[in-house]
Scaffold this motif. Sequence first.
Motif, PDB file in Angstrom:
ATOM      1  N   TYR A   1      46.732  46.606  46.012  1.00  0.00           N
ATOM      2  CA  TYR A   1      45.531  46.563  45.176  1.00  0.00           C
ATOM      3  C   TYR A   1      44.427  47.445  45.739  1.00  0.00           C
ATOM      4  O   TYR A   1      43.682  48.085  44.989  1.00  0.00           O
ATOM      5  N   LYS A   2      44.325  47.505  47.066  1.00  0.00           N
ATOM      6  CA  LYS A   2      43.294  48.353  47.667  1.00  0.00           C
ATOM      7  C   LYS A   2      43.545  49.816  47.314  1.00  0.00           C
ATOM      8  O   LYS A   2      42.606  50.545  46.947  1.00  0.00           O
TER       9      LYS A   2
ATOM     10  N   ALA B   1      36.499  36.757  47.620  1.00  0.00           N
ATOM     11  CA  ALA B   1      37.652  37.383  48.273  1.00  0.00           C
ATOM     12  C   ALA B   1      37.388  37.508  49.766  1.00  0.00           C
ATOM     13  O   ALA B   1      36.344  38.014  50.180  1.00  0.00           O
ATOM     14  N   LEU B   2      38.333  37.062  50.561  1.00  0.00           N
ATOM     15  CA  LEU B   2      38.231  37.198  52.014  1.00  0.00           C
ATOM     16  C   LEU B   2      38.495  38.633  52.449  1.00  0.00           C
ATOM     17  O   LEU B   2      39.366  39.309  51.900  1.00  0.00           O
ATOM     18  N   ARG B   3      37.745  39.081  53.440  1.00  0.00           N
ATOM     19  CA  ARG B   3      38.079  40.329  54.117  1.00  0.00           C
ATOM     20  C   ARG B   3      39.097  40.023  55.212  1.00  0.00           C
ATOM     21  O   ARG B   3      38.873  39.139  56.043  1.00  0.00           O
TER      22      ARG B   3
ATOM     23  N   HIS C   1      34.710  46.290  42.482  1.00  0.00           N
ATOM     24  CA  HIS C   1      35.890  46.296  43.348  1.00  0.00           C
ATOM     25  C   HIS C   1      36.203  47.709  43.866  1.00  0.00           C
ATOM     26  O   HIS C   1      36.613  47.869  45.025  1.00  0.00           O
ATOM     27  N   HIS C   2      36.026  48.702  43.009  1.00  0.00           N
ATOM     28  CA  HIS C   2      36.282  50.088  43.416  1.00  0.00           C
ATOM     29  C   HIS C   2      35.366  50.486  44.570  1.00  0.00           C
ATOM     30  O   HIS C   2      35.828  51.024  45.586  1.00  0.00           O
TER      31      HIS C   2
ATOM     32  N   SER D   1      46.470  39.998  39.749  1.00  0.00           N
ATOM     33  CA  SER D   1      45.434  40.909  39.266  1.00  0.00           C
ATOM     34  C   SER D   1      44.677  41.492  40.447  1.00  0.00           C
ATOM     35  O   SER D   1      44.279  40.771  41.369  1.00  0.00           O
ATOM     36  N   LYS D   2      44.413  42.789  40.422  1.00  0.00           N
ATOM     37  CA  LYS D   2      43.687  43.439  41.514  1.00  0.00           C
ATOM     38  C   LYS D   2      42.223  43.025  41.556  1.00  0.00           C
ATOM     39  O   LYS D   2      41.545  43.235  42.557  1.00  0.00           O
ATOM     40  N   VAL D   3      41.712  42.427  40.458  1.00  0.00           N
ATOM     41  CA  VAL D   3      40.324  41.960  40.451  1.00  0.00           C
ATOM     42  C   VAL D   3      40.239  40.438  40.357  1.00  0.00           C
ATOM     43  O   VAL D   3      39.179  39.874  40.136  1.00  0.00           O
TER      44      VAL D   3
END
Length: 526
Positions: free
Chosen positions: A473-474, A30-32, A87-88, A340-342
């Motif tokens: 999602y964040k 995942a890109l920041r 992810h959390h 999906s958030k993940v």
Amino acid sequence: MSLDFKQRMTVIGQKPQSLVGFGRGIEREALRVNPDGKLSQKGHPYAFGSALCHSSITTDFAESLLEFITPVARDVNQLFDYLNDIHHYAAKNLENNESLWPMSMPCYVQDEDQVELAQYGSSNVGLMKTAYRQGLKNRYGNMMQIISGVHYNFSLPEAFWPVWADIHNSDLAGKDAQSSGYLGLVRNYFRYGWVIPFLFGASPALCSSFIQGRENDFEFKKSGKGTIYLPYATSLRLSDLGYTSSAQSGLKVGYNSIDNYLASVRHALAQKAPEFTGLGIKEDGSYKQLNDNILQIENELYASIRPKRVQKKGETPSQALNARGIEYIEIRSLDVNPFSKVGITEEQVNFLDLFLTWCAVIPSAEISEAQSKLFSSNLNQIVTKGREPGLALNIDGSEQSVADWGNWLTEQLKELAVVLDGNRNCTRYQTAIAHIAPRFASPELTSSARILEMITANDSDNGPLALSLAKTYKEELMTQGYRIWSDSFFEQEKSDSLQKQQKIESNDVLSFDDYLQQYFINSEKE
């Protein structure tokens, strides 16, 4: 005499524990990105510890490209507990109000020089990782370093391999049966693995900044201010725009036996590439690439699936396979799931379990060079025009439409799902195939069609959509609780990883030049 599919199901059904206890692991990239949706220019966040040594949070090709890695899990719920916890923690500790880009193809990047290669410290092993990426940049361009994907690692239970020998009429046992069985799975994945980008591909569109003036043969359509797309594409990430290499197109990597595979990989590692020779190796004391071979190292071999074995210290992937056989396989053709958030769903994992087991159970003839080219052509058609009405694929001499192939596959997967669910006293696999199978006949239900409809319905761009999802999602990830781990676990992992990196750096005795020379000498040993 070869058993038919129903007979194979009967044999497996008589030994229900043979397919209980799959090993699963997920690597999600995942890109920041900044609040405006542009690529982060900041270094790897301190809260994530050492990218070189952290067990679950690292970087991949670019400094802004995070990679989240789960431990091996024997239970799907546990697998997603791990993934959600990582992810959390990441969402809570992203700096500068950054978020995670929820798509495979990258955000807007004004200039590819804005893409900083991943940094791993001053140790020789860290410098080599960055030098390898420098080689990728010089060979394929810097925008390639910010494409995201999801890798799925999968292993079958040890109890399965005697059953595998029975249903395949094989005299092999132990690691020989396991390696042969996994290679049969791999060959069938090359035959039928097009179903993964067809069903789950989610990159039919991209920001035009990704092209940056590079020539291509695609007849793109436009949406919004700067989004380009192909109407029937499923996964442009897997197309010639993504991680492919013209230099590798002539490689003949074999999967008909473990010796065949290892010999072909060794040949590829030793083969010079004229287009890379012209780049040079080193300039003004800095490496432009590790060498001028077609593959700098084994990781540069781009394939939708790889046979794998956990490596011991100092081993290359091939040396590990040669010494102890194939331990698991890595699926590399999954796009990040923007819904999906993940980045992936439990339903996808259930389908992958089912499909990969099917690939191991059915017959798997050896693949000729001509067949290999045909399967590659099938995949290329799927990723660029897979939802095109009437599209037909040729597999082992039989040509059928995608819908017909899907119907044939579905019938067998449904039978296998009943067996797998019966072993677990659940309906996990039957539910997954029942929900996913209609997409073969109705491509508008696929992930790529859904995401393209969201973009083009109002002549909009993919950027605002992705940024909106990223922010949603964040918030969700930050507010959810831990399922297995805790803040203290990740704080300890951060501290431990930084200490490990420091120890590696302090223990180096060779110069970087000598280290590389020794590495390549050792890698040639069998």
